[in-house]
Design a protein around this motif. Structure first.
Motif, PDB file in Angstrom:
ATOM      1  N   ASN A   1       0.796  -1.109  -0.052  1.00 32.54           N
ATOM      2  CA  ASN A   1       0.077   0.104   0.118  1.00 32.54           C
ATOM      3  C   ASN A   1       0.876   1.211  -0.081  1.00 32.54           C
TER       4      ASN A   1
ATOM      5  N   TYR B   1      -0.178  -4.648  -8.690  1.00 29.24           N
ATOM      6  CA  TYR B   1      -0.853  -3.592  -9.267  1.00 29.24           C
ATOM      7  C   TYR B   1      -0.408  -3.641 -10.806  1.00 29.24           C
TER       8      TYR B   1
ATOM      9  N   ASP C   1       1.323  13.452  -3.815  1.00 28.91           N
ATOM     10  CA  ASP C   1       0.203  13.178  -3.045  1.00 28.91           C
ATOM     11  C   ASP C   1       0.940  13.205  -1.473  1.00 28.91           C
TER      12      ASP C   1
ATOM     13  N   ASP D   1      -5.822  -1.797  -9.285  1.00 29.27           N
ATOM     14  CA  ASP D   1      -5.849  -0.244  -9.754  1.00 29.27           C
ATOM     15  C   ASP D   1      -5.051   0.348  -9.008  1.00 29.27           C
ATOM     16  N   TYR D   2      -3.827   0.917  -9.303  1.00 24.03           N
ATOM     17  CA  TYR D   2      -2.810   1.585  -8.361  1.00 24.03           C
ATOM     18  C   TYR D   2      -3.533   2.897  -7.986  1.00 24.03           C
ATOM     19  N   GLU D   3      -4.543   3.383  -8.785  1.00 17.51           N
ATOM     20  CA  GLU D   3      -5.013   4.951  -8.298  1.00 17.51           C
ATOM     21  C   GLU D   3      -6.271   4.544  -7.535  1.00 17.51           C
ATOM     22  N   ASN D   4      -6.971   3.506  -7.332  1.00 12.02           N
ATOM     23  CA  ASN D   4      -8.172   3.116  -6.483  1.00 12.02           C
ATOM     24  C   ASN D   4      -7.872   2.317  -5.466  1.00 12.02           C
ATOM     25  N   ASP D   5      -7.106   1.371  -5.583  1.00 15.42           N
ATOM     26  CA  ASP D   5      -6.788   0.187  -4.599  1.00 15.42           C
ATOM     27  C   ASP D   5      -5.816   0.472  -3.813  1.00 15.42           C
TER      28      ASP D   5
ATOM     29  N   LYS E   1      -8.556   7.381   3.927  1.00 16.09           N
ATOM     30  CA  LYS E   1      -9.616   7.533   2.795  1.00 16.09           C
ATOM     31  C   LYS E   1      -9.318   6.030   2.234  1.00 16.09           C
ATOM     32  N   SER E   2     -10.750   6.067   1.257  1.00 14.00           N
ATOM     33  CA  SER E   2     -10.524   4.926   0.081  1.00 14.00           C
ATOM     34  C   SER E   2     -10.532   3.611   0.777  1.00 14.00           C
ATOM     35  N   THR E   3     -10.726   2.442   0.261  1.00 13.25           N
ATOM     36  CA  THR E   3     -10.483   0.929   0.653  1.00 13.25           C
ATOM     37  C   THR E   3      -9.710   0.308  -0.261  1.00 13.25           C
TER      38      THR E   3
ATOM     39  N   SER F   1      -8.720  -3.444  -2.178  1.00 12.19           N
ATOM     40  CA  SER F   1      -9.247  -4.723  -2.787  1.00 12.19           C
ATOM     41  C   SER F   1      -8.559  -5.663  -2.104  1.00 12.19           C
TER      42      SER F   1
END
Length: 734
Positions: free
Chosen positions: A327, A362, A422, A719-723, A729-731, A733
């Protein structure tokens, strides 16, 4: 007794459920701690030893954090002092309530392997290190790692392994794997002894008296650099040319070689002071959020206090999914790429970045990296120099003096120059970048008053390594930051003749031949009419002056004025064909030659050293062995170099004879040259036998996809932008 580290909050504990580990391992832990105390001697910071076999057993039973200290082999200069660092780390892990273990991996020194068969094993060693580390972590069920980061392929090999283990552990429902990296200190560059400087100057004067002014100029240019393994190669090339022309004897050559070699490295070792793969890996891994700022850029091995700061951060990271290695890597990938670019970059790392992301699970390729690189301009903020007192050792001194914060400063200056970063990505300091940058002391680049390496005002508006495309290949890379603007102007939008070699050995022999250009001219390897057409395209004013000259006069004038361009193509060097060795040595021979430096690029399906500079184009896909277009080229062909346009195209000879520059690499041309390509492939197959069968790189992706085992890329589905988890934030996979 209360300890800093929490227990692992997960029901999986092989040591609780199986007795053999508790029977075997306590003596290894006790032995490690006993040796650590003995090694540290009077610098040991702790009370009476309490690491009894019973206490070690109890910690294993209770699932206390099992932390591997991962070192390297002491036959690499970066790992000479591992014994001291690992001792300090072992003591602190135990004091914090963990269970320390130690193992090391072989670490290839690319400098030692240059220009010999060992270079065919260099890239493969990255994947081998990853496999070995995964094996050990899984077999002994370690929860986390303290990594003594070295040089060459070790840093990203271990990053790949730890990210991969974290991904596998999460898929099995186990605790996230946590880790931190402590890069080896920077090795101070050597100095040429005063008496040797005098002798080399006398040699330069002798060369001038004997009509070899080019040797004299190249020798003095090389003397201007700090002494390091790569500059020794430059000296070697000049000495060999001097010997060939009778200016020195072989005994004198070997004398100078010895005097320079033994003055190169400091006894404490470390990562060499040039901005090669070792230090660009340092910057990259720090940009990935995996390096604690306390140990990022040091001039000596880390102190106990510095190691304590690093290891105490685990208290917050343990059991937290956002601090799992995979992560952290993915959450910081844009930061890492932008820091890598702004700090100079390395063509080697273009593959290793992709590999690290794939091992982390990823979906990622060279094209994703290139998109991130170019979605916002990344300025050159790194005023690095090996001749003006701004090498990486100087940067480490600035950090140790408290006037620079290293990659935190670079991160801040990128933000100040409008580059999106980021800031909420997690790091192993157990804080986000935003939280780290909230401490403003010495953060700005202007805090360094004398000879700063990191800048606030860019040197240029672009930086890093560019990905190229063309009509005879799919992808290649060039280190644009390694080309000063005047040199970029020399090669950009120019027509170049191909000078083809089937392997590096043949190329090196030719590039060290003082009569190379005369041989090309004498054999008329470059067609007269094509010489005129390339002259007309590259410099029309000179064409008007020279168009009526003889072939010999035309060739000499074009070479002397730097109008002639030669693309030295070295094929058969790809991962499958020969393990993808570095083309450092042939490029160094070009850079150490006053005339060839103006004329020649190298184009190869091999790699380059992180310290390589100049017009070095590599990683070409598909490789020659896999039917790539590079394997169909031949001496006398014309290619159009368009570096700013990020392209190289094959030029149709017939059209060029008619005065037209037409980019065409036709199927009919490939078919006409198919027998030639097949003959070359058969020679590649025979040459392959020089590499041990166990280490040949079959069953791997190509250079644009990280050169990783196919099974790794098949499992890379996230997906490296969403997972990812950024802050809260976010979750991710599962």
């Amino acid at each position: 007794m209360t300890h800093l580290y929490p227990l692992i909050d997960n029901p999986v504990n092989p040591y609780r459920d199986n007795v053999q580990g508790k029977a075997n391992e306590p003596i290894t832990v006790a032995g490690l701690l006993d040796r650590a105390k003995l090694t540290l001697g009077s610098s040991y910071e702790g009370g009476k030893p309490d690491w009894t076999l019973e206490e070690i057993y109890n910690r294993l039973e209770m699932n206390a954090p099992r932390i591997a200290i991962i070192g390297g082999s002491s036959d690499h200069p970066a790992h000479i002092m591992d014994y001291q660092t690992s001792s300090r780390a072992a003591i602190r892990i135990w004091q914090n309530g963990g269970v320390p273990f130690y193992f090391s991996t072989p670490v290839m020194c690319d400098g030692t392997a240059q220009s010999n068969q060992g270079m065919s094993y260099s890239l493969q060693s990255r994947n081998a290190v990853a496999q070995m580390v995964v094996n050990q972590l899984e077999a002994h069920s370690y929860h986390g790692a303290f990594v003594i980061q070295g040089c060459d392929k070790q840093p990203l090999g271990v990053v790949s392994a730890l990210a991969h283990v974290d991904r596998v552990r999460r898929s099995r429902g186990e605790a996230p794997f946590f880790a931190t990296f402590a890069p080896a200190h920077v090795l101070e560059g050597g100095s040429i002894p005063d008496d040797v400087i005098t002798e080399l100057e006398e040699l330069a004067k002798k060369a001038e008296l004997e009509g070899a002014s080019d040797v004299a100029i190249d020798l003095r240019d090389t003397m201007a650099y700090i002494l390091q393994c790569s500059s020794n190669t430059a000296f070697q090339g000049v000495f060999e040319r001097a010997y060939e022309r009778g200016i020195i004897t072989k005994e004198q050559h070997k004398y100078f070689e010895m005097r320079l070699a033994v003055a190169t490295c400091d006894g404490q070792g470390g990562v060499c002071a040039f901005n090669g793969t070792g230090n660009s890996s340092r910057h990259l891994v720090a940009g990935m959020g995996l390096v604690h700022p306390a140990v990022e850029l040091l001039t000596d091995p880390p102190t106990q206090r510095q190691i304590n700061a690093v290891l105490d951060s685990f208290a917050t990271m343990i059991n937290e999914e956002k601090y799992g290695v995979s992560n952290i890597v993915a959450a910081n990938i844009k930061n890492a790429i932008r820091i890598h670019s702004a700090s100079g970059g390395s063509t080697n790392l273009m593959m290793h970045i992709v590999a690290g992301m794939l091992y982390a699970g990823y979906k990622f390729s060279l094209w994703d990296l290139d998109r991130i690189h170019h979605e916002h301009p990344i300025p050159d903020l790194f005023d690095y120099s090996l001749t003006e007192g701004r090498d990486i050792y100087s940067l480490a001194m600035q950090c140790c003096s408290g006037t620079s914060r290293g990659m935190e400063t670079l991160f801040y200056e990128l933000l100040e120059n409008g580059v999106p970063m980021d800031q909420d990505a997690p790091t192993v300091a157990a804080r986000t970048w935003r939280e780290r940058l909230a401490i403003t002391q010495s953060l700005k680049a202007v805090s360094v008053k004398e000879n700063p390496v990191i800048l606030s005002t860019p040197r240029r508006t672009f930086s890093g390594v560019d990905v190229l495309q063309g009509n005879f290949f799919e992808s290649a890379v060039v280190k644009i930051s390694g080309m000063p603007t005047p040199q970029l102007d020399q090669f950009d939008d120019k027509l170049a003749f191909v000078l083809y070699f089937e392997n590096e050995d043949d190329a090196n022999k030719s590039l060290l031949d003082s009569n190379l250009l005369n041989n090309i001219k004498g054999k008329k390897l470059f067609d007269h009419n094509l010489l005129l057409e390339t002259l007309k395209y590259n410099n029309k004013e000179e064409w008007e002056l020279l168009k009526e000259e003889t072939y010999e006069k035309l060739f000499d004038e074009m070479a002397e004025k730097g109008i002639l361009k030669i693309s030295v193509v070295i094929a058969g060097q790809g991962p499958v064909a020969f393990g993808m060795p570095e083309m450092f040595t042939p490029m160094q021979h070009i850079n150490a030659n006053r005339v060839m430096k103006k004329l020649a690029t190298i184009i190869s399906d091999g790699r380059y050293s992180g310290v390589t500079y100049g017009a070095a184009i590599g990683h070409m896909t598909p490789e020659a062995y896999e039917d790539g277009g590079i394997g169909f080229l031949q001496t006398g062909d014309i290619v159009h170099l368009q570096l700013r346009g990020r392209r190289i195209d094959f030029v149709d000879r017939a059209q060029l004879f008619a005065g037209n520059v037409i980019h065409l690499f036709s199927d009919s041309l490939k078919e006409d040259r198919r027998p030639l390509a097949e003959e070359r492939k058969q020679r590649m197959k025979a040459r392959q036998k020089m590499v041990a069968a166990s280490n040949r790189m079959y069953g791997h992706t190509d250079a644009a996809n990280g050169v990783v085992p196919l099974a790794v890329v098949e499992d890379a589905v996230l997906d490296y932008e969403n997972d990812i988890l950024i802050h809260e934030k976010s979750t991710i996979s599962k």
